[in-house]
Design a protein around this motif. Structure first.
Motif, mmCIF file in Angstrom:
data_model
loop_
_atom_site.group_PDB
_atom_site.id
_atom_site.type_symbol
_atom_site.label_atom_id
_atom_site.label_comp_id
_atom_site.label_asym_id
_atom_site.label_seq_id
_atom_site.Cartn_x
_atom_site.Cartn_y
_atom_site.Cartn_z
ATOM 1 N N HIS A 206 46.171 48.897 100.082
ATOM 2 C CA HIS A 206 46.554 50.307 100.039
ATOM 3 C C HIS A 206 46.165 51.010 101.330
ATOM 4 O O HIS A 206 45.246 51.831 101.363
ATOM 5 C CB HIS A 206 45.940 50.958 98.806
ATOM 6 C CG HIS A 206 46.560 50.449 97.543
ATOM 7 N ND1 HIS A 206 45.964 49.508 96.740
ATOM 8 C CD2 HIS A 206 47.762 50.729 96.977
ATOM 9 C CE1 HIS A 206 46.763 49.248 95.714
ATOM 10 N NE2 HIS A 206 47.857 49.964 95.838
ATOM 11 N N HIS B 278 42.058 53.452 95.245
ATOM 12 C CA HIS B 278 42.893 52.746 96.228
ATOM 13 C C HIS B 278 42.795 53.370 97.609
ATOM 14 O O HIS B 278 43.225 52.775 98.588
ATOM 15 C CB HIS B 278 44.352 52.770 95.761
ATOM 16 C CG HIS B 278 44.967 54.143 95.817
ATOM 17 N ND1 HIS B 278 44.392 55.239 95.190
ATOM 18 C CD2 HIS B 278 46.073 54.612 96.428
ATOM 19 C CE1 HIS B 278 45.145 56.308 95.426
ATOM 20 N NE2 HIS B 278 46.175 55.945 96.167
ATOM 21 N N HIS C 211 52.436 52.483 101.145
ATOM 22 C CA HIS C 211 51.445 52.830 100.102
ATOM 23 C C HIS C 211 50.574 51.600 99.800
ATOM 24 O O HIS C 211 49.349 51.683 99.825
ATOM 25 C CB HIS C 211 52.148 53.310 98.832
ATOM 26 C CG HIS C 211 51.222 53.442 97.672
ATOM 27 N ND1 HIS C 211 50.405 54.529 97.490
ATOM 28 C CD2 HIS C 211 50.939 52.595 96.646
ATOM 29 C CE1 HIS C 211 49.672 54.356 96.407
ATOM 30 N NE2 HIS C 211 49.977 53.193 95.869
HETATM 31 C C1 LIG Z 1 47.108 51.641 93.045
HETATM 32 C C2 LIG Z 1 48.215 51.298 92.155
HETATM 33 O O1 LIG Z 1 48.053 51.370 90.962
HETATM 34 C C3 LIG Z 1 49.518 50.869 92.672
HETATM 35 O O2 LIG Z 1 49.658 51.155 94.017
HETATM 36 C C4 LIG Z 1 49.684 49.402 92.415
HETATM 37 O O3 LIG Z 1 48.791 48.695 93.224
HETATM 38 C C5 LIG Z 1 51.096 48.976 92.686
HETATM 39 O O4 LIG Z 1 51.272 47.651 92.318
HETATM 40 P P1 LIG Z 1 52.533 46.804 92.802
HETATM 41 O O5 LIG Z 1 52.210 46.305 94.175
HETATM 42 O O6 LIG Z 1 52.642 45.706 91.806
HETATM 43 O O7 LIG Z 1 53.708 47.722 92.790
#
Ligand SMILES: CC(=O)[C@@H](O)[C@H](O)COP(=O)(O)O
Ligand SMILES: Cc1ncc(C[n+]2csc(CCOP(=O)(O)OP(=O)(O)O)c2C)c(N)n1
Ligand SMILES: [Mg+2]
Length: 630
Positions: free
Chosen positions: A44, A75, A298
């Motif tokens: 993240h 995150h 993200h």
């Molecule tokens: C922090 C959170 O909950 C999301 O960013 C998650 O990590 C997304 O997961 P994917 O990578 O499976 O979409």
């Protein structure tokens, strides 16, 4: 050679006497490590680059870990990790046995709260503040929560209590106008207005200075004047929503300006009662590709730093893409179909649906509970809602599934994405509980295809069902099969007997069917006669098929990428018990423990759910005799 400033920081205590200039150097070094590491490990990055100065300022201004610092989700806390003694381990981020991508109490005394799901920080902070007050202790409680997380009801439930309580608690709103995608909803618009009105703070300061300049004397005159000032405050100064709820508001503050941040955070400490510090940050700050493409950055996989390109093998489409594309094709024919996401348009790939049917797509924000009941309302109104939601996040909407959808037996389709192990996100995100918590609920039907063709068929089939339907599918790439539009129909409620076998029959759910087939190949070569069933349905179970299987085989091994407690195997056990089946049944699934970050393949192997593991189980612990030896 220039000294590495991060080597000087073993704990936040080390930076507390530093100048702003030194802290700025530290911020640059933290950014570099975050970029270089996530380029290798994925993670993240966007949110964490946005909070570098905030993390420094918080640890600088507060006496952590005595003061309790809570990060919502966790995150965005990579700088916090680096400042709290984890610089040398940072390269192991999100890897097996390495640092978690979120905060973990076992990882550091500075991680006072664990999360992964959004919007828990304020409730947790309130709990800690109340515990402190009741135990007559003295420390500060600070919660950092994003604008996205503030779209959740839970955050507002907490503010409702905090605002009334008047306890000392600081809520830092980290406002970057982004959830994973651009943030949505009326409150997000409200924050935008608040953010774009720095005049608010200036005007407030000016009015306050003016009022403070009114001289006061002793005794009753003083009281009268104090009262008048109070009335004037309310009459002259506009009050924002946080103030109306009982918080003192500081903001908006440039979240990349260290000296502003530090001085406001210090001020906030001396205020009695709850305080909001509204901080404006930029997602991806300091790394141009992430600033320009905040959604993509993200939580990406590895990338090339120079170009900002993601390092990806060419892969077949993901299950989410197949789900969304099939839904688009169905929606062209059925105008009643509408699609819902709770802040995950990219992850669920419903962004594809949104492009084609913008008016039939709803992003409700991080509001899974609302999403489920909203879907129920749409169904009552004659629409056919499809809520695509990660298995782990549906946990938030469980009461609504029972009380609003299933109780009324409404034909809502749940696309349960990320069903099964998810890899690097680890324990908070594993999609391994939904079968257990859904199959206890009357009316709902639960299915998982062995591949993307069956996902298409099941979604198509769900359209004809008058009940709630939960369709599970995993994270990641499909098998790359040839997809037909429209898919050939399958008979609802039926499994598939792929191979007959007298010694043992593996009854598998989802893509593990292919592992079962591969295990069969190995075992047949060793003289075992192994059958394989693709279960497809958890509820209703294909009991006719199971009865036939039991009549033919000596033992059954159920196989699922789901918690063994209450999962698919349990459903088979319950049926077998009722039907007085005497064939021994062994359940293979995930143990009754939280499963940490690490690759899916690693855990499938560890828990003997892959072909090798299944073959091992059959050889080692099934009470079998090879047909060849009989
Ligand atoms: C922090 C959170 O909950 C999301 O960013 C998650 O990590 C997304 O997961 P994917 O990578 O499976 O979409
Ligand atoms: C209950 C829940 N739903 C969805 C998610 C997925 N998710 C993780 S981060 C995120 C965006 C959070 O936005 P914000 O709080 O503003 O933090 P930012 O990433 O912008 O710093 C979402 C939707 C989640 N973690 N928890
Ligand atoms: Mg945000």
């Amino acid at each position: 050679m220039e000294e590495n400033i991060l080597e000087l920081v073993r704990s936040p205590e080390d930076i507390r006497g530093w100048s702003v200039l030194q802290l700025e150097k530290l911020a640059a070094a933290l950014r570099q490590v975050i970029i270089e590491t996530t380029a290798q490990t994925g993670g993240h990055i966007g949110a964490s680059l946005g909070t570098v100065e905030l993390a420094i300022a918080l640890h600088y201004a507060y006496n952590t870990p005595t003061d309790q610092l809570i990060w919502d989700i966790g995150h965005q806390a990579y700088a916090h990790k680096l400042l709290t003694g984890r610089y040398h381990a940072f390269g192991t981020l999100r890897q097996l046995n390495g640092l978690s991508g979120f905060l973990k109490r076992r990882e550091s005394e500075y991680d006072v709260w664990e999360a992964g799901h959004a919007s828990t920080a304020l409730s947790a902070a309130m709990g800690m503040a109340m515990a402190r007050d009741l135990r007559k202790q003295r420390y500060q409680v600070v919660a950092v929560i994003g604008d996205g997380a503030l779209t959740a009801g839970m955050a507002w439930e907490a503010m409702n209590q905090i605002g009334q309580s008047k306890t000392n608690l600081v809520m830092v709103v980290n406002d970057n106008s982004m959830s994973i995608a651009p943030n949505v909803g009326a409150f997000s618009h409200y924050l935008t207005e608040l953010r774009s009105a720095p005049a608010y703070t200036r005007m407030k300061q000016e009015v306050e200075q003016l009022l403070d300049s009114v001289p006061v004397f002793g005794g009753s005159i003083r009281k009268t004047l104090e009262k008048t000032k109070d009335v004037l405050h309310h009459a002259v100064l506009p009050r924002n929503v946080f103030e109306e709820l009982g918080f003192k508001y500081y903001g908006p503050i440039d979240g990349h300006n260290l000296s502003d941040l530090i001085s406001v955070l210090r001020n906030a400490q001396s205020v009695e009662g709850p305080v909001v510090v509204h901080v404006i940050t930029q997602k991806g700050h300091g790394y141009l590709p992430a600033e320009q493409r905040p959604g993509e950055f993200h939580g990406p996989g590895p990338f090339e730093i120079q170009s900002g390109q993601f390092i990806k093998k060419r892969q077949p489409p993901s299950y989410s893409e197949v789900f969304s594309q099939t839904l688009i094709d169905m929606a062209r024919v059925h105008p009643e179909i509408v699609a819902i996401t709770a802040a995950m348009p990219d992850g669920t790939k419903l962004d594809m649906f949104q492009k084609v049917f913008p008016d039939r797509f709803f992003d409700v924000g991080i509001a899974e509970q609302h999403a489920v009941t909203f879907a129920a309302g749409l169904a009552v109104g004659g629409m056919r809602p499809v809520f695509a939601v990660y298995s782990t996040f549906l946990q938030r909407g469980y009461d609504q599934v029972i009380h609003d959808v299933c109780h009324q037996d409404l034909p809502v389709i749940f696309g349960i994405d990320r069903a099964g192990l998810v890899g690097a996100d680890g324990a908070t995100h594993q999609g391994v509980y939904d079968i257990s918590f859904l199959r206890t609920v009357p009316h709902i039907e639960i299915a998982m295809g062995k591949d993307e063709v069956e996902l298409q068929q099941l979604l198509q089939g769900a359209w004809d069902r008058p009940h709630p339907v939960a369709l599970r599918y995993p994270r990641g790439a499909t098998r790359g099969l040839d997809l037909k539009q429209p898919p050939s129909p399958l008979v609802w409620g039926t499994g598939e007997w792929l191979a007959h076998g007298r010694d043992v029959t593996i009854v598998a759910l989802g893509p593990l069917v292919y592992q079962a087939l591969a295990a069969r190949e190995m075992l047949q070569g060793e003289g075992y006669d192994v059958g394989v069933v693709n279960a497809r349905f958890v509820k209703p179970l294909d009991t006719a098929l199971m009865t036939a299987v039991m009549a033919e085989t000596q033992a059954v091994l159920t196989l699922e990428e789901h918690a063994i407690a209450g999962g698919f195997g349990s459903a088979i056990n319950e049926w077998a018990n009722q039907a007085q089946v005497t064939v021994p049944i062994f359940n293979a699934g995930l143990p009754d423990e939280f499963i940490d970050h690490g690759s899916v393949d690693y855990y499938l192997n560890l828990y003997e759910l892959n072909a090798d593991g299944v073959a091992r189980r059959v050889r080692e612990w099934l009470p079998l005799k090879k047909t060849a030896e009989k």
